[in-house]
Design a protein around this motif. Structure first.
Motif, mmCIF file in Angstrom:
data_model
loop_
_atom_site.group_PDB
_atom_site.id
_atom_site.type_symbol
_atom_site.label_atom_id
_atom_site.label_comp_id
_atom_site.label_asym_id
_atom_site.label_seq_id
_atom_site.Cartn_x
_atom_site.Cartn_y
_atom_site.Cartn_z
ATOM 1 N N LEU A 6 0.861 -1.184 0.000
ATOM 2 C CA LEU A 6 0.000 0.000 0.000
ATOM 3 C C LEU A 6 0.894 1.228 0.000
ATOM 4 O O LEU A 6 1.806 1.338 0.824
ATOM 5 N N ILE A 7 0.627 2.149 -0.930
ATOM 6 C CA ILE A 7 1.391 3.399 -1.028
ATOM 7 C C ILE A 7 0.411 4.565 -1.018
ATOM 8 O O ILE A 7 -0.522 4.606 -1.831
ATOM 9 N N ILE A 113 -6.728 4.342 2.633
ATOM 10 C CA ILE A 113 -5.565 3.454 2.549
ATOM 11 C C ILE A 113 -4.993 3.134 3.934
ATOM 12 O O ILE A 113 -4.590 2.008 4.199
ATOM 13 N N SER A 114 -5.019 4.112 4.834
ATOM 14 C CA SER A 114 -4.573 3.844 6.213
ATOM 15 C C SER A 114 -5.560 2.935 6.939
ATOM 16 O O SER A 114 -5.161 2.043 7.687
ATOM 17 N N ARG A 115 -6.831 3.146 6.710
ATOM 18 C CA ARG A 115 -7.838 2.287 7.345
ATOM 19 C C ARG A 115 -7.732 0.848 6.835
ATOM 20 O O ARG A 115 -7.924 -0.097 7.596
ATOM 21 N N LEU A 124 -2.452 -0.099 14.523
ATOM 22 C CA LEU A 124 -2.728 1.293 14.204
ATOM 23 C C LEU A 124 -1.665 1.778 13.223
ATOM 24 O O LEU A 124 -0.480 1.879 13.566
ATOM 25 N N ILE A 125 -2.059 2.038 11.994
ATOM 26 C CA ILE A 125 -1.148 2.502 10.953
ATOM 27 C C ILE A 125 -1.765 3.739 10.317
ATOM 28 O O ILE A 125 -2.890 3.698 9.831
ATOM 29 N N GLU A 131 4.348 7.255 1.926
ATOM 30 C CA GLU A 131 4.719 6.130 2.774
ATOM 31 C C GLU A 131 4.175 4.836 2.177
ATOM 32 O O GLU A 131 3.107 4.802 1.574
ATOM 33 N N MET A 132 4.955 3.775 2.368
ATOM 34 C CA MET A 132 4.585 2.456 1.865
ATOM 35 C C MET A 132 4.630 1.451 3.000
ATOM 36 O O MET A 132 5.519 1.480 3.832
ATOM 37 N N VAL A 133 3.660 0.554 2.996
ATOM 38 C CA VAL A 133 3.678 -0.583 3.910
ATOM 39 C C VAL A 133 3.424 -1.826 3.065
ATOM 40 O O VAL A 133 2.609 -1.820 2.145
ATOM 41 N N SER A 134 4.183 -2.877 3.371
ATOM 42 C CA SER A 134 4.084 -4.127 2.631
ATOM 43 C C SER A 134 3.620 -5.229 3.578
ATOM 44 O O SER A 134 4.122 -5.339 4.699
#
Length: 168
Positions: A6-7, A113-115, A124-125, A131-134
């Motif tokens: 997610l970016i 996207i954060s939800r 909690l992100i 920002e990217m999370v994989s």
């Protein structure tokens, strides 16, 4: 095992010249953020797989800049469905575009996207710009995406420090 990246789009104007939120463009800081993220992905050999990108101007610009840095060809689809989407709507988009895909990257907007990141990980992100999370998804099909089933592989946000104007 599936991988979901997610970016959140890079830093943008507060207001577009037309006044339409959909047409907001990246600021210089956002362009720098996207370039740094693209370099990071390339230097760490991170595959984006199929990219599902919101068709808003700022997300398209973010995706385009990132892809300029990658040696792999970017396979992407633009969709207005990701603009102002809830996490449930994003999941439906991922499932619809995920057939035969092992890696999917979503380039989208907050708050959705954060939800989505919070829902999938149970943590909690709050994704900041660029920002990217994989996530590792422990299933063979995107159809099984559900609450608390994703494990974070990594999270990265490029830091950009622009020079301040000299005041005399």
């Amino acid at each position: 095992m599936l991988t979901l990246n997610l970016i959140r789009h890079a830093k943008t104007q507060q207001i577009s010249p037309t006044g339409r939120d959909f047409e907001r463009e990246l600021l210089d800081k956002g362009i720098s953020q996207a370039n740094i993220l693209g370099n990071y992905l390339q230097s760490h050999h991170i595959s984006l797989g199929k990219i599902i990108c919101s068709s808003a101007v700022r997300t398209q610009q973010t995706q385009s800049i990132i892809c300029q840095h990658l040696t792999e060809r970017c396979n992407f689809v633009l969709t207005k469905e990701l603009y102002d989407a809830s996490y449930n709507e994003m999941i439906r988009v991922i499932i619809a575009h995920g057939k035969n895909e092992q890696v999917i990257t979503v380039v989208g907007h907050n708050d959705g996207i954060s939800r989505l990141a919070c829902y999938l990980s149970g943590e909690l992100i709050s994704l900041r710009t660029s920002e990217m999370v994989s996530f590792a998804i422990p299933f063979e099909s995107w159809d099984y995406l559900s609450e608390g089933t994703a494990g974070i592989i990594f999270q990265y946000r490029p830091e950009v420090f622009l020079p301040h104007p000299v005041v005399s």
